[in-house]
Design an enzyme around this catalytic site. Structure first.
Site, PDB file in Angstrom:
ATOM      1  N   GLU A   1      -8.979 -11.170  -8.154  1.00 28.49           N
ATOM      2  CA  GLU A   1      -8.013  -9.738  -7.963  1.00 28.49           C
ATOM      3  C   GLU A   1      -6.906  -9.851  -9.024  1.00 28.49           C
ATOM      4  O   GLU A   1      -6.705  -8.809  -9.274  1.00 28.49           O
ATOM      5  CB  GLU A   1      -7.807  -9.677  -6.438  1.00 28.49           C
ATOM      6  CG  GLU A   1      -8.820  -9.301  -5.654  1.00 28.49           C
ATOM      7  CD  GLU A   1      -8.548  -9.351  -4.111  1.00 28.49           C
ATOM      8  OE1 GLU A   1      -7.592  -9.650  -3.701  1.00 28.49           O
ATOM      9  OE2 GLU A   1      -9.454  -9.145  -3.294  1.00 28.49           O
TER      10      GLU A   1
ATOM     11  N   TYR B   1     -12.271  -2.721  -3.574  1.00 33.07           N
ATOM     12  CA  TYR B   1     -12.827  -2.630  -2.443  1.00 33.07           C
ATOM     13  C   TYR B   1     -14.325  -2.643  -2.145  1.00 33.07           C
ATOM     14  O   TYR B   1     -14.913  -2.276  -1.344  1.00 33.07           O
ATOM     15  CB  TYR B   1     -12.145  -1.442  -1.506  1.00 33.07           C
ATOM     16  CG  TYR B   1     -10.734  -1.577  -0.922  1.00 33.07           C
ATOM     17  CD1 TYR B   1     -10.443  -2.734  -0.128  1.00 33.07           C
ATOM     18  CD2 TYR B   1      -9.790  -0.943  -1.381  1.00 33.07           C
ATOM     19  CE1 TYR B   1      -9.234  -3.068   0.370  1.00 33.07           C
ATOM     20  CE2 TYR B   1      -8.474  -1.178  -0.846  1.00 33.07           C
ATOM     21  CZ  TYR B   1      -8.123  -2.079  -0.026  1.00 33.07           C
ATOM     22  OH  TYR B   1      -6.742  -2.518   0.461  1.00 33.07           O
TER      23      TYR B   1
ATOM     24  N   ASN C   1      -2.051  -0.122   7.048  1.00 34.59           N
ATOM     25  CA  ASN C   1      -1.523  -1.157   7.565  1.00 34.59           C
ATOM     26  C   ASN C   1      -0.940  -2.131   6.493  1.00 34.59           C
ATOM     27  O   ASN C   1      -0.700  -3.322   6.224  1.00 34.59           O
ATOM     28  CB  ASN C   1      -2.783  -2.113   7.916  1.00 34.59           C
ATOM     29  CG  ASN C   1      -3.721  -2.411   6.861  1.00 34.59           C
ATOM     30  OD1 ASN C   1      -3.588  -2.133   5.722  1.00 34.59           O
ATOM     31  ND2 ASN C   1      -4.707  -3.183   7.032  1.00 34.59           N
TER      32      ASN C   1
ATOM     33  N   HIS D   1      -1.998  -5.516   1.120  1.00 36.97           N
ATOM     34  CA  HIS D   1      -3.313  -6.205   0.996  1.00 36.97           C
ATOM     35  C   HIS D   1      -2.755  -7.661   0.666  1.00 36.97           C
ATOM     36  O   HIS D   1      -1.739  -7.770  -0.021  1.00 36.97           O
ATOM     37  CB  HIS D   1      -4.022  -5.388  -0.139  1.00 36.97           C
ATOM     38  CG  HIS D   1      -5.014  -6.455  -0.436  1.00 36.97           C
ATOM     39  ND1 HIS D   1      -6.493  -6.583   0.252  1.00 36.97           N
ATOM     40  CD2 HIS D   1      -5.136  -7.135  -1.574  1.00 36.97           C
ATOM     41  CE1 HIS D   1      -7.205  -7.483  -0.544  1.00 36.97           C
ATOM     42  NE2 HIS D   1      -6.570  -7.885  -1.505  1.00 36.97           N
TER      43      HIS D   1
ATOM     44  N   LYS E   1       0.746  -1.213  -0.162  1.00 38.83           N
ATOM     45  CA  LYS E   1      -0.088   0.223   0.080  1.00 38.83           C
ATOM     46  C   LYS E   1       0.736   1.420  -0.061  1.00 38.83           C
ATOM     47  O   LYS E   1       1.924   1.246   0.324  1.00 38.83           O
ATOM     48  CB  LYS E   1      -0.840  -0.002   1.250  1.00 38.83           C
ATOM     49  CG  LYS E   1      -2.027  -1.027   1.152  1.00 38.83           C
ATOM     50  CD  LYS E   1      -2.785  -1.209   2.288  1.00 38.83           C
ATOM     51  CE  LYS E   1      -4.016  -2.410   2.302  1.00 38.83           C
ATOM     52  NZ  LYS E   1      -4.991  -2.261   3.269  1.00 38.83           N
TER      53      LYS E   1
HETATM   54  P1  IDP Z   1      -7.754  -7.291   5.393  1.00 39.63           P
HETATM   55  O1  IDP Z   1      -7.125  -5.953   4.463  1.00 39.63           O
HETATM   56  O2  IDP Z   1      -6.901  -7.631   6.447  1.00 39.63           O
HETATM   57  O3  IDP Z   1      -8.518  -8.108   4.593  1.00 39.63           O
HETATM   58  P2  IDP Z   1     -10.526  -5.938   5.657  1.00 39.63           P
HETATM   59  O4  IDP Z   1     -11.259  -6.182   6.701  1.00 39.63           O
HETATM   60  O5  IDP Z   1     -10.942  -6.636   4.265  1.00 39.63           O
HETATM   61  O6  IDP Z   1      -8.977  -6.304   6.121  1.00 39.63           O
HETATM   62  O7  IDP Z   1     -10.305  -4.547   5.271  1.00 39.63           O
HETATM   63  C1  IDP Z   1      -9.843  -3.865   4.083  1.00 39.63           C
HETATM   64  C2  IDP Z   1      -8.842  -2.655   4.565  1.00 39.63           C
HETATM   65  O8  IDP Z   1      -9.625  -1.491   4.972  1.00 39.63           O
HETATM   66  C3  IDP Z   1      -7.906  -2.903   5.616  1.00 39.63           C
HETATM   67  O9  IDP Z   1      -6.774  -3.784   5.348  1.00 39.63           O
HETATM   68  C4  IDP Z   1      -7.511  -1.463   6.061  1.00 39.63           C
HETATM   69  O10 IDP Z   1      -6.746  -0.896   5.103  1.00 39.63           O
HETATM   70  C5  IDP Z   1      -8.995  -0.753   6.008  1.00 39.63           C
HETATM   71  N1  IDP Z   1      -9.726  -0.887   7.147  1.00 39.63           N
HETATM   72  C6  IDP Z   1     -10.355  -2.190   7.670  1.00 39.63           C
HETATM   73  N2  IDP Z   1     -10.971  -1.881   8.970  1.00 39.63           N
HETATM   74  C7  IDP Z   1     -10.593  -0.548   9.066  1.00 39.63           C
HETATM   75  C8  IDP Z   1     -11.034   0.419  10.129  1.00 39.63           C
HETATM   76  O11 IDP Z   1     -11.472   0.210  11.125  1.00 39.63           O
HETATM   77  N3  IDP Z   1     -10.388   1.747  10.232  1.00 39.63           N
HETATM   78  C9  IDP Z   1      -9.854   2.135   9.086  1.00 39.63           C
HETATM   79  N4  IDP Z   1      -9.594   1.363   7.924  1.00 39.63           N
HETATM   80  C10 IDP Z   1     -10.113   0.003   8.144  1.00 39.63           C
HETATM   81 MG    MG Z   2      -9.955  -8.085   3.212  1.00 39.43          MG
END
Ligand code: IDP
Ligand code: MG
Length: 149
Positions: A126, A49, A112, A115, A9
């Site tokens: 994807e 997304y 974070n 992905h 990212k």
């Molecule tokens: P993942 O990336 O571990 O699969 P997902 O639940 O699919 O997690 O969420 C997609 C992305 O959305 C996350 O990687 C993160 O960048 C963002 N995200 C998820 N939950 C939150 C939140 O509570 N606050 C801000 N961003 C979030």
């Molecule tokens: Mg996810």
């Protein structure tokens, strides 16, 4: 053999962590079959997304992913989808286990690092969304007999 989609990212690209992250993936045994630095347009970010469209963080997420370049990748290996998610760690870096990419390199959920596709079905979708078939390489590595019995 399985393939999965990974995307470093914008936060990690800006923090010069591409090499560190690819190094972890290579050392684990996963083989890079495609990779490119690219700026993501709004439409690609929204499609990627789409499952999160109703979440409160969706707009910020799309803005963030389109704000600066990402490094998109396809990697291959036995159980690649699960193995990649395992070395990436939990969604929130503050909860992610030390030793994982997010656990070692990230601090907050909105930044974070990387992905990874969450299922074989998502990976197929994807990979097709992010890569043309001519951008992926089929090749053998001499290390294979030392990774697989
Ligand atoms: P993942 O990336 O571990 O699969 P997902 O639940 O699919 O997690 O969420 C997609 C992305 O959305 C996350 O990687 C993160 O960048 C963002 N995200 C998820 N939950 C939150 C939140 O509570 N606050 C801000 N961003 C979030
Ligand atoms: Mg996810």
């Amino acid at each position: 053999m399985e393939r999965t989609f990974l995307m470093i990212k914008p936060d990690a690209v800006q923090r010069n962590l591409i090499g560190e992250i690819i190094s972890r993936i290579e050392r684990k045994g996963l083989k890079l079959v495609g990779g490119k630095l690219m700026t993501v347009d709004k439409s690609l970010a929204e499609t990627h997304y789409a499952e999160h469209v109703d979440k409160p963080f969706y707009n910020n997420l799309v803005s963030f992913i389109t704000s600066a370049p990402v490094f998109a990748m396809v990697v291959e290996g036995e159980d690649a989808v699960h193995v990649a998610r395992h070395i990436i760690g939990s969604t929130n870096p503050s909860e992610a286990t030390p030793g994982t990419i997010r656990g070692d390199l990230g601090l907050t959920v909105g930044r974070n690092i990387i992905h990874g596709s969450d299922s074989v079905e998502a990976a197929t979708k994807e990979i097709n969304l992010w890569f043309n078939t001519d951008e992926l390489s089929d090749y053998e590595q001499p290390r294979n007999p030392w990774l697989y019995e």
